[in-house]
Design a protein around this motif. Structure first.
Motif, PDB file in Angstrom:
ATOM      1  N   TYR A  54      -5.669   2.616  -5.559  1.00  0.00           N
ATOM      2  CA  TYR A  54      -4.342   2.236  -5.064  1.00  0.00           C
ATOM      3  C   TYR A  54      -4.399   1.115  -4.021  1.00  0.00           C
ATOM      4  O   TYR A  54      -3.376   0.697  -3.495  1.00  0.00           O
ATOM      5  N   ILE A  59     -21.524   1.718   0.135  1.00  0.00           N
ATOM      6  CA  ILE A  59     -21.431   0.550   1.026  1.00  0.00           C
ATOM      7  C   ILE A  59     -22.641   0.432   1.949  1.00  0.00           C
ATOM      8  O   ILE A  59     -22.849  -0.598   2.572  1.00  0.00           O
ATOM      9  N   HIS A  89       0.870  -1.187   0.000  1.00  0.00           N
ATOM     10  CA  HIS A  89       0.000   0.000   0.000  1.00  0.00           C
ATOM     11  C   HIS A  89       0.905   1.234   0.000  1.00  0.00           C
ATOM     12  O   HIS A  89       1.948   1.233   0.657  1.00  0.00           O
ATOM     13  N   GLY A 102     -20.397   2.506  -6.171  1.00  0.00           N
ATOM     14  CA  GLY A 102     -21.303   1.853  -5.230  1.00  0.00           C
ATOM     15  C   GLY A 102     -21.208   2.460  -3.855  1.00  0.00           C
ATOM     16  O   GLY A 102     -20.159   2.976  -3.452  1.00  0.00           O
ATOM     17  N   SER A 142     -10.666   1.391   6.318  1.00  0.00           N
ATOM     18  CA  SER A 142     -10.527   2.853   6.471  1.00  0.00           C
ATOM     19  C   SER A 142     -11.610   3.624   5.723  1.00  0.00           C
ATOM     20  O   SER A 142     -11.319   4.604   5.037  1.00  0.00           O
ATOM     21  N   VAL A 143     -12.848   3.198   5.832  1.00  0.00           N
ATOM     22  CA  VAL A 143     -13.949   3.868   5.139  1.00  0.00           C
ATOM     23  C   VAL A 143     -15.013   4.379   6.108  1.00  0.00           C
ATOM     24  O   VAL A 143     -15.517   5.487   5.949  1.00  0.00           O
ATOM     25  N   ASN A 172     -16.757   2.048  -4.810  1.00  0.00           N
ATOM     26  CA  ASN A 172     -16.477   3.327  -4.159  1.00  0.00           C
ATOM     27  C   ASN A 172     -17.485   4.335  -4.690  1.00  0.00           C
ATOM     28  O   ASN A 172     -17.854   4.272  -5.864  1.00  0.00           O
ATOM     29  N   LEU A 173     -17.932   5.241  -3.829  1.00  0.00           N
ATOM     30  CA  LEU A 173     -18.843   6.309  -4.259  1.00  0.00           C
ATOM     31  C   LEU A 173     -18.240   7.083  -5.421  1.00  0.00           C
ATOM     32  O   LEU A 173     -18.955   7.582  -6.290  1.00  0.00           O
ATOM     33  N   GLU A 174     -16.904   7.176  -5.427  1.00  0.00           N
ATOM     34  CA  GLU A 174     -16.234   8.063  -6.383  1.00  0.00           C
ATOM     35  C   GLU A 174     -15.919   7.406  -7.726  1.00  0.00           C
ATOM     36  O   GLU A 174     -15.472   8.095  -8.637  1.00  0.00           O
ATOM     37  N   VAL A 212     -19.835   7.462   7.061  1.00  0.00           N
ATOM     38  CA  VAL A 212     -20.682   6.278   6.841  1.00  0.00           C
ATOM     39  C   VAL A 212     -21.592   6.048   8.055  1.00  0.00           C
ATOM     40  O   VAL A 212     -21.158   6.170   9.202  1.00  0.00           O
ATOM     41  N   HIS A 227     -15.483   7.929   7.393  1.00  0.00           N
ATOM     42  CA  HIS A 227     -15.695   9.027   6.442  1.00  0.00           C
ATOM     43  C   HIS A 227     -17.180   9.202   6.127  1.00  0.00           C
ATOM     44  O   HIS A 227     -17.623   9.038   4.994  1.00  0.00           O
ATOM     45  N   TYR A 255     -12.749  14.087   2.624  1.00  0.00           N
ATOM     46  CA  TYR A 255     -13.684  13.344   1.756  1.00  0.00           C
ATOM     47  C   TYR A 255     -15.098  13.932   1.849  1.00  0.00           C
ATOM     48  O   TYR A 255     -16.092  13.205   1.809  1.00  0.00           O
ATOM     49  N   GLY A 279     -15.553   0.229  -0.539  1.00  0.00           N
ATOM     50  CA  GLY A 279     -14.802   1.475  -0.381  1.00  0.00           C
ATOM     51  C   GLY A 279     -13.367   1.321  -0.848  1.00  0.00           C
ATOM     52  O   GLY A 279     -12.455   1.958  -0.315  1.00  0.00           O
ATOM     53  N   ALA A 280     -13.171   0.491  -1.866  1.00  0.00           N
ATOM     54  CA  ALA A 280     -11.829   0.278  -2.435  1.00  0.00           C
ATOM     55  C   ALA A 280     -11.340   1.556  -3.100  1.00  0.00           C
ATOM     56  O   ALA A 280     -12.138   2.339  -3.618  1.00  0.00           O
ATOM     57  N   ALA A 281     -10.029   1.760  -3.074  1.00  0.00           N
ATOM     58  CA  ALA A 281      -9.431   2.850  -3.848  1.00  0.00           C
ATOM     59  C   ALA A 281      -8.633   2.232  -4.990  1.00  0.00           C
ATOM     60  O   ALA A 281      -8.297   1.037  -4.933  1.00  0.00           O
TER      61      ALA A 281
HETATM   62  C1  LIG Z   1      -9.388   6.703   3.272  1.00  0.00           C
HETATM   63  S1  LIG Z   1     -10.094   6.105   1.804  1.00  0.00           S
HETATM   64  C2  LIG Z   1      -9.796   4.369   1.998  1.00  0.00           C
HETATM   65  C3  LIG Z   1      -9.595   3.681   0.673  1.00  0.00           C
HETATM   66  C4  LIG Z   1      -9.201   2.225   0.761  1.00  0.00           C
HETATM   67  N1  LIG Z   1     -10.265   1.412   1.313  1.00  0.00           N
HETATM   68  C5  LIG Z   1      -7.919   1.996   1.514  1.00  0.00           C
HETATM   69  O1  LIG Z   1      -7.956   1.343   2.568  1.00  0.00           O
HETATM   70  O2  LIG Z   1      -6.877   2.459   1.083  1.00  0.00           O
HETATM   71  C6  LIG Z   1     -11.839   6.231   2.112  1.00  0.00           C
HETATM   72  C7  LIG Z   1     -12.685   5.978   0.868  1.00  0.00           C
HETATM   73  O3  LIG Z   1     -14.024   5.663   1.265  1.00  0.00           O
HETATM   74  C8  LIG Z   1     -14.877   6.069   0.233  1.00  0.00           C
HETATM   75  N2  LIG Z   1     -16.240   6.116   0.766  1.00  0.00           N
HETATM   76  C9  LIG Z   1     -16.724   6.900   1.756  1.00  0.00           C
HETATM   77  N3  LIG Z   1     -18.013   6.623   1.991  1.00  0.00           N
HETATM   78  C10 LIG Z   1     -18.375   5.620   1.142  1.00  0.00           C
HETATM   79  C11 LIG Z   1     -19.587   4.921   0.890  1.00  0.00           C
HETATM   80  N4  LIG Z   1     -20.704   5.179   1.576  1.00  0.00           N
HETATM   81  N5  LIG Z   1     -19.577   3.965  -0.070  1.00  0.00           N
HETATM   82  C12 LIG Z   1     -18.445   3.713  -0.788  1.00  0.00           C
HETATM   83  N6  LIG Z   1     -17.267   4.345  -0.595  1.00  0.00           N
HETATM   84  C13 LIG Z   1     -17.227   5.315   0.347  1.00  0.00           C
HETATM   85  C14 LIG Z   1     -14.308   7.419  -0.168  1.00  0.00           C
HETATM   86  O4  LIG Z   1     -14.721   7.786  -1.460  1.00  0.00           O
HETATM   87  C15 LIG Z   1     -12.793   7.168  -0.087  1.00  0.00           C
HETATM   88  O5  LIG Z   1     -12.256   6.782  -1.332  1.00  0.00           O
END
Ligand SMILES: C[S@@+](CC[C@H](N)C(=O)[O-])C[C@H]1O[C@@H](n2cnc3c(N)ncnc32)[C@H](O)[C@@H]1O
Length: 251
Positions: free
Chosen positions: A91, A129, A57, A127, A146-147, A110-112, A152, A150, A190, A87-89
Motif C-alpha cells: 500500500y 534491509i 497513503h 529482501g 517506518s521500518v 520487504n521481508l514479507e 531492525v 520494527h 510485526y 521495507g516497502a508495503a
Molecule cells: C509499518 S510497516 C511500514 C511499511 C511502509 N514502509 C510504509 O511506510 O507504509 C513496517 C514494515 O517493515 C517490514 N520490515 C521489518 N523489518 C524488515 C527488514 N529487516 N527488511 C525488510 N522489511 C522489514 C515489515 O515486514 C513491515 O511490512
C-alpha cells in the motif's frame, strides 16, 4: 486496495502518454530533516499530495514522511536512477509517486514479500534491509519509511544503505519518535517489540550514520517535539515521527 492503487498509477501513466494528462502538477519542496510537529502539519502534507495529484497513503499521517521522501529524492536524483524503498508495503505510495515523476528503475523490498512481482512498473521482491544483496553504489536513493522501529539493527541497516547508495546519493529514514520516550513495555507488532525512538536513540542513529559515511542534510539539533501528532489506535500510543535525509560521502 493495493492493487487498485497500482492500477491507478498504471492508468495514469497510460493516460499521460496518450493525452498528456495525469502527471503531477508540480514538485514538492518540504523539509529534508525534522520532527512532525502537529496534526495540522500532516494534514497539510495530505492536501499537498492531493493538489500534486499524487496517490495518498491509507494512513493519513504517513503522507508527511512520504511527501518528504519524494521531495528529497527529486532533489538529489534524476529519473534515470535506481531507487529503493527498503521495507516497502503493497500500500506504500512512495514508489508509485516516483513513477508518476518519470522514474522507471524502482525497487521495493520487504521481508514479507513472496515471489518477485512487477506492479505498475515497479519491482517488488523479498529482501532484508540489513543485507540486501544489491551491488555497491547501485542506487541513487535508498528510502526507508517506518521500518527501523520494527526490530531492525540500525547499524546493520545504515552500513548496508551506505554501501548500496552511490557517492553523493541520498538515504532517507523516517521512524516513530518522541523526544522524551514512550513506554512500550510488553507490546509486540510485526513479530518484534514495539519501539519508539527517543532523542538519545536518534542522536545515536545520526552518529552511526556519520561513521558509515552518511552526512545529515539539515539541522540535527532540533529534535524537540510539540504535539503528539500520531495515534497508534491498536496500542493507544501517542507520539510523532522524525524524518532524516542523509547524503552519501563522495569518496
Ligand atoms: C509499518 S510497516 C511500514 C511499511 C511502509 N514502509 C510504509 O511506510 O507504509 C513496517 C514494515 O517493515 C517490514 N520490515 C521489518 N523489518 C524488515 C527488514 N529487516 N527488511 C525488510 N522489511 C522489514 C515489515 O515486514 C513491515 O511490512
Amino acid at each position: 486496495m493495493a492493487a487498485a492503487l497500482w492500477t491507478r498509477v498504471g492508468a495514469r501513466r497510460a493516460t499521460e502518454r496518450v493525452v498528456g494528462r495525469g502527471a503531477p502538477t508540480g514538485r514538492p519542496t518540504v523539509r529534508a530533516t525534522g520532527v512532525l510537529q502537529s496534526r495540522e502539519e500532516w494534514e497539510r502534507a495530505t492536501r499537498n499530495m492531493r493538489a500534486l495529484r499524487l496517490p495518498l497513503h491509507p494512513d493519513g499521517s504517513k503522507n508527511w514522511d512520504t511527501l518528504a521522501a519524494i521531495s528529497s529524492t527529486l532533489a538529489h536524483t534524476s529519473p534515470a536512477e535506481r531507487v529503493l524503498d527498503a521495507g516497502a508495503a503493497l500500500y506504500s505510495t512512495f514508489l508509485p509517486s516516483l513513477r508518476l515523476y518519470g522514474y522507471t528503475d524502482l525497487v521495493g523490498t520487504n521481508l514479507e514479500f513472496g515471489r518477485r512481482i512487477a506492479l505498475g512498473g515497479v519491482r517488488l521482491e523479498q529482501g532484508d534491509i540489513e543485507a540486501t544483496g544489491f551491488a555497491d553504489g547501485s542506487f541513487g536513493a535508498v528510502v526507508c519509511l517506518s521500518v527501523i522501529e520494527h526490530g531492525v539493527d540500525v547499524r546493520a541497516f545504515l552500513t548496508e544503505a551506505a554501501r548500496i547508495v552511490r557517492p553523493g546519493g541520498m538515504v532517507f529514514v523516517s521512524t516513530d519518535y518522541w523526544a522524551g520516550g514512550v513506554d512500550t513495555t510488553g507490546l509486540v507488532a510485526y513479530g518484534t517489540p514495539v519501539r519508539i525512538f527517543d532523542r538519545a536513540a536518534i542522536e545515536g542513529l545520526i552518529a552511526i550514520a556519520a561513521e558509515v559515511g552518511l552526512r545529515l542534510d539539515g539541522d540535527a539539533t532540533d529534535l524537540d517535539c510539540l504535539e503528539r501528532a500520531v495515534h497508534w489506535k491498536r496500542f493507544d500510543l501517542r507520539y510523532t515521527y522524525v524524518a532524516l535525509t542523509f547524503r552519501a560521502e563522495t569518496r
